[in-house]
Design a protein around this motif. Structure first.
Motif, PDB file in Angstrom:
ATOM      1  N   ALA A 201      61.714 -90.678  48.888  1.00 28.53           N
ATOM      2  CA  ALA A 201      62.362 -89.687  49.750  1.00 28.53           C
ATOM      3  C   ALA A 201      61.331 -88.915  50.569  1.00 28.53           C
ATOM      4  O   ALA A 201      61.548 -88.626  51.754  1.00 28.53           O
ATOM      5  CB  ALA A 201      63.187 -88.716  48.893  1.00 28.53           C
ATOM      6  N   VAL A 202      60.213 -88.589  49.943  1.00 25.34           N
ATOM      7  CA  VAL A 202      59.143 -87.877  50.653  1.00 25.34           C
ATOM      8  C   VAL A 202      58.521 -88.785  51.709  1.00 25.34           C
ATOM      9  O   VAL A 202      58.299 -88.379  52.858  1.00 25.34           O
ATOM     10  CB  VAL A 202      58.073 -87.379  49.666  1.00 25.34           C
ATOM     11  N   ALA A 203      58.224 -90.024  51.347  1.00 24.96           N
ATOM     12  CA  ALA A 203      57.615 -90.950  52.301  1.00 24.96           C
ATOM     13  C   ALA A 203      58.529 -91.166  53.502  1.00 24.96           C
ATOM     14  O   ALA A 203      58.066 -91.200  54.650  1.00 24.96           O
ATOM     15  CB  ALA A 203      57.309 -92.277  51.608  1.00 24.96           C
ATOM     16  N   SER A 204      59.815 -91.320  53.254  1.00 24.63           N
ATOM     17  CA  SER A 204      60.759 -91.522  54.364  1.00 24.63           C
ATOM     18  C   SER A 204      60.748 -90.326  55.306  1.00 24.63           C
ATOM     19  O   SER A 204      60.795 -90.485  56.533  1.00 24.63           O
ATOM     20  CB  SER A 204      62.166 -91.741  53.808  1.00 24.63           C
ATOM     21  N   TYR A 205      60.673 -89.150  54.751  1.00 24.65           N
ATOM     22  CA  TYR A 205      60.640 -87.947  55.589  1.00 24.65           C
ATOM     23  C   TYR A 205      59.339 -87.883  56.393  1.00 24.65           C
ATOM     24  O   TYR A 205      59.344 -87.553  57.583  1.00 24.65           O
ATOM     25  CB  TYR A 205      60.778 -86.702  54.723  1.00 24.65           C
ATOM     26  N   VAL A 206      58.216 -88.205  55.749  1.00 26.79           N
ATOM     27  CA  VAL A 206      56.913 -88.151  56.435  1.00 26.79           C
ATOM     28  C   VAL A 206      56.909 -89.050  57.662  1.00 26.79           C
ATOM     29  O   VAL A 206      56.351 -88.698  58.712  1.00 26.79           O
ATOM     30  CB  VAL A 206      55.782 -88.540  55.457  1.00 26.79           C
ATOM     31  N   PHE A 207      57.513 -90.224  57.544  1.00 25.34           N
ATOM     32  CA  PHE A 207      57.479 -91.183  58.653  1.00 25.34           C
ATOM     33  C   PHE A 207      58.750 -91.138  59.504  1.00 25.34           C
ATOM     34  O   PHE A 207      58.982 -92.021  60.328  1.00 25.34           O
ATOM     35  CB  PHE A 207      57.268 -92.603  58.105  1.00 25.34           C
ATOM     36  N   SER A 208      59.538 -90.091  59.348  1.00 26.73           N
ATOM     37  CA  SER A 208      60.822 -90.009  60.048  1.00 26.73           C
ATOM     38  C   SER A 208      60.671 -89.799  61.547  1.00 26.73           C
ATOM     39  O   SER A 208      61.594 -90.118  62.306  1.00 26.73           O
ATOM     40  CB  SER A 208      61.660 -88.866  59.456  1.00 26.73           C
ATOM     41  N   ALA A 209      59.532 -89.290  61.977  1.00 26.21           N
ATOM     42  CA  ALA A 209      59.353 -89.017  63.405  1.00 26.21           C
ATOM     43  C   ALA A 209      58.889 -90.244  64.190  1.00 26.21           C
ATOM     44  O   ALA A 209      58.638 -90.152  65.386  1.00 26.21           O
ATOM     45  CB  ALA A 209      58.348 -87.877  63.595  1.00 26.21           C
ATOM     46  N   GLY A 210      58.761 -91.365  63.514  1.00 31.27           N
ATOM     47  CA  GLY A 210      58.304 -92.578  64.196  1.00 31.27           C
ATOM     48  C   GLY A 210      56.945 -93.020  63.676  1.00 31.27           C
ATOM     49  O   GLY A 210      56.276 -92.309  62.922  1.00 31.27           O
ATOM     50  N   ASP A 211      56.536 -94.210  64.113  1.00 29.89           N
ATOM     51  CA  ASP A 211      55.331 -94.835  63.566  1.00 29.89           C
ATOM     52  C   ASP A 211      54.100 -94.692  64.450  1.00 29.89           C
ATOM     53  O   ASP A 211      53.032 -95.186  64.082  1.00 29.89           O
ATOM     54  CB  ASP A 211      55.594 -96.326  63.335  1.00 29.89           C
ATOM     55  N   GLY A 212      54.222 -94.067  65.576  1.00 32.41           N
ATOM     56  CA  GLY A 212      53.108 -94.040  66.517  1.00 32.41           C
ATOM     57  C   GLY A 212      51.834 -93.466  65.931  1.00 32.41           C
ATOM     58  O   GLY A 212      50.752 -94.083  66.023  1.00 32.41           O
ATOM     59  N   TYR A 213      51.938 -92.284  65.322  1.00 32.24           N
ATOM     60  CA  TYR A 213      50.736 -91.641  64.790  1.00 32.24           C
ATOM     61  C   TYR A 213      50.189 -92.411  63.597  1.00 32.24           C
ATOM     62  O   TYR A 213      48.977 -92.646  63.489  1.00 32.24           O
ATOM     63  CB  TYR A 213      51.046 -90.203  64.383  1.00 32.24           C
ATOM     64  N   TYR A 214      51.078 -92.841  62.709  1.00 37.55           N
ATOM     65  CA  TYR A 214      50.621 -93.621  61.555  1.00 37.55           C
ATOM     66  C   TYR A 214      49.914 -94.895  62.002  1.00 37.55           C
ATOM     67  O   TYR A 214      48.865 -95.258  61.455  1.00 37.55           O
ATOM     68  CB  TYR A 214      51.788 -93.978  60.633  1.00 37.55           C
ATOM     69  N   GLN A 215      50.462 -95.597  62.972  1.00 39.49           N
ATOM     70  CA  GLN A 215      49.854 -96.850  63.413  1.00 39.49           C
ATOM     71  C   GLN A 215      48.455 -96.627  63.986  1.00 39.49           C
ATOM     72  O   GLN A 215      47.572 -97.468  63.842  1.00 39.49           O
ATOM     73  CB  GLN A 215      50.754 -97.554  64.437  1.00 39.49           C
ATOM     74  N   SER A 216      48.249 -95.479  64.628  1.00 39.38           N
ATOM     75  CA  SER A 216      46.898 -95.176  65.135  1.00 39.38           C
ATOM     76  C   SER A 216      45.928 -94.968  63.971  1.00 39.38           C
ATOM     77  O   SER A 216      44.771 -95.389  64.036  1.00 39.38           O
ATOM     78  CB  SER A 216      46.928 -93.947  66.033  1.00 39.38           C
ATOM     79  N   LEU A 217      46.412 -94.331  62.894  1.00 29.63           N
ATOM     80  CA  LEU A 217      45.573 -94.162  61.713  1.00 29.63           C
ATOM     81  C   LEU A 217      45.244 -95.518  61.082  1.00 29.63           C
ATOM     82  O   LEU A 217      44.089 -95.789  60.724  1.00 29.63           O
ATOM     83  CB  LEU A 217      46.269 -93.274  60.686  1.00 29.63           C
ATOM     84  N   ARG A 218      46.272 -96.345  60.964  1.00 27.27           N
ATOM     85  CA  ARG A 218      46.053 -97.656  60.353  1.00 27.27           C
ATOM     86  C   ARG A 218      45.063 -98.483  61.162  1.00 27.27           C
ATOM     87  O   ARG A 218      44.174 -99.122  60.589  1.00 27.27           O
ATOM     88  CB  ARG A 218      47.384 -98.403  60.229  1.00 27.27           C
ATOM     89  N   ARG A 219      45.220 -98.453  62.473  1.00 29.15           N
ATOM     90  CA  ARG A 219      44.319 -99.241  63.319  1.00 29.15           C
ATOM     91  C   ARG A 219      42.879 -98.744  63.182  1.00 29.15           C
ATOM     92  O   ARG A 219      41.942 -99.542  63.121  1.00 29.15           O
ATOM     93  CB  ARG A 219      44.775 -99.141  64.785  1.00 29.15           C
ATOM     94  N   THR A 220      42.709 -97.447  63.086  1.00 25.36           N
ATOM     95  CA  THR A 220      41.372 -96.887  62.909  1.00 25.36           C
ATOM     96  C   THR A 220      40.755 -97.362  61.598  1.00 25.36           C
ATOM     97  O   THR A 220      39.586 -97.753  61.540  1.00 25.36           O
ATOM     98  CB  THR A 220      41.431 -95.350  62.927  1.00 25.36           C
ATOM     99  N   VAL A 221      41.551 -97.329  60.532  1.00 24.18           N
ATOM    100  CA  VAL A 221      41.059 -97.777  59.226  1.00 24.18           C
ATOM    101  C   VAL A 221      40.681 -99.252  59.267  1.00 24.18           C
ATOM    102  O   VAL A 221      39.622 -99.656  58.773  1.00 24.18           O
ATOM    103  CB  VAL A 221      42.111 -97.517  58.134  1.00 24.18           C
TER     104      VAL A 221
END
Length: 277
Positions: A201-221
């Protein structure tokens, strides 16, 4: 047990080789007098150590002459031993010494003469070597890969992912710090506040605004870890932070671990997930 003895010219990469062997699980020792090798290997074998690596070179001084006899004694004693000799072109060694500004072990104030004198001192060991590796055009990572291949080993590379809270301070071990505070904060949702990023439930809320920011983090890693692996490093540590280290950073690290597990061996640590306040 399996023993690898590394020798060769100063500046040819013996320290890099020993570190690479240590990363492969070898018990490592640098410049132990050769007369002690049989006793050391016996002690290690009795303790259950299966792989050991030793370095001997001109720094051993008068003890260097003991090496051929020690190798013969190990062979007679049934210890499988591989002798690796590292060398490089004189101009390469000169460049490396000029960059490091270190003195040659045979330091007499004339580097080229010292290099040639060292070749003479190590000539007998070179003649006994199982493998001779010229590292003139070899990076540290390439040397580590070559040793692993010759020994039939697989070099491990570990991507370490740490979640943390900025309020508790960033981890000192991190190679890369990333900020997850731009993502939606479950702390302000009453029913989610007691939970952590480990809950769906927490993870779903964290990523509820879309994947754009997360994907930038993943690509950096991905880019940073791949570059570290290609450079010959045995591991790379990424720390992802949020305010308290319980929600956003934990969710991001968990997702990164799942999605990058196919490319890297991944280790996860949630440093602050149990902290409150």
């Amino acid at each position: 047990m399996q023993l690898v003895v590394v020798t060769g010219l100063s500046g040819a990469g013996k320290s890099t080789a020993l570190k690479a062997l240590e990363d492969l699980g070898y018990f490592a020792s640098d410049n132990l007098p050769p007369s002690l090798w049989p006793a050391l290997t016996g002690e290690l074998a009795a303790s259950g150590v299966e792989k050991a690596a030793l370095v001997v070179d001109s720094r051993a001084g008068r003890f260097l002459s003991q090496a051929p006899a020690a190798l013969a004694q190990l062979g007679t004693g049934g210890v499988p031993t591989t002798l690796v000799f590292l060398e490089a072109r004189p101009e390469t060694l000169l460049r490396r010494y000029n960059l490091s500004r270190r003195a040659h072990p045979l330091g007499q104030g004339h580097l080229l003469r010292e290099i040639e004198r060292e070749r003479e001192l190590l000539a007998e060991l070179r003649g006994l070597a199982d493998w001779i590796i010229d590292t003139s055009d070899t990076s540290p990572g390439e040397l580590a890969d070559k040793l692993a291949t010759l020994l039939g080993e697989t070099r491990p590379f570990v991507l370490r992912l740490i979640s943390f809270g900025f309020k508790w301070g960033p981890p000192q071990v991190a190679d890369l710090l990333l900020d997850a505070r731009a993502l939606p904060n479950p702390h302000w949702v009453e029913e989610l506040r007691p939970q952590t990023g480990l809950q769906q439930a927490v993870a779903s809320y964290v990523f509820s605004a879309g994947d754009g920011y997360y994907q930038s983090l993943r690509r950096t890693v991905e880019l940073a870890a791949t570059a570290a692996r290609d450079a010959g490093r045995s591991g790379y540590t990424v720390a992802v932070g949020c305010t308290g280290g319980r929600h956003r950073s934990v969710a991001v690290v968990e997702r990164l671990a799942r999605e990058l597990a196919g490319n890297f061996e991944v280790e996860v640590e949630h440093r602050d997930v149990e902290k409150d306040g």
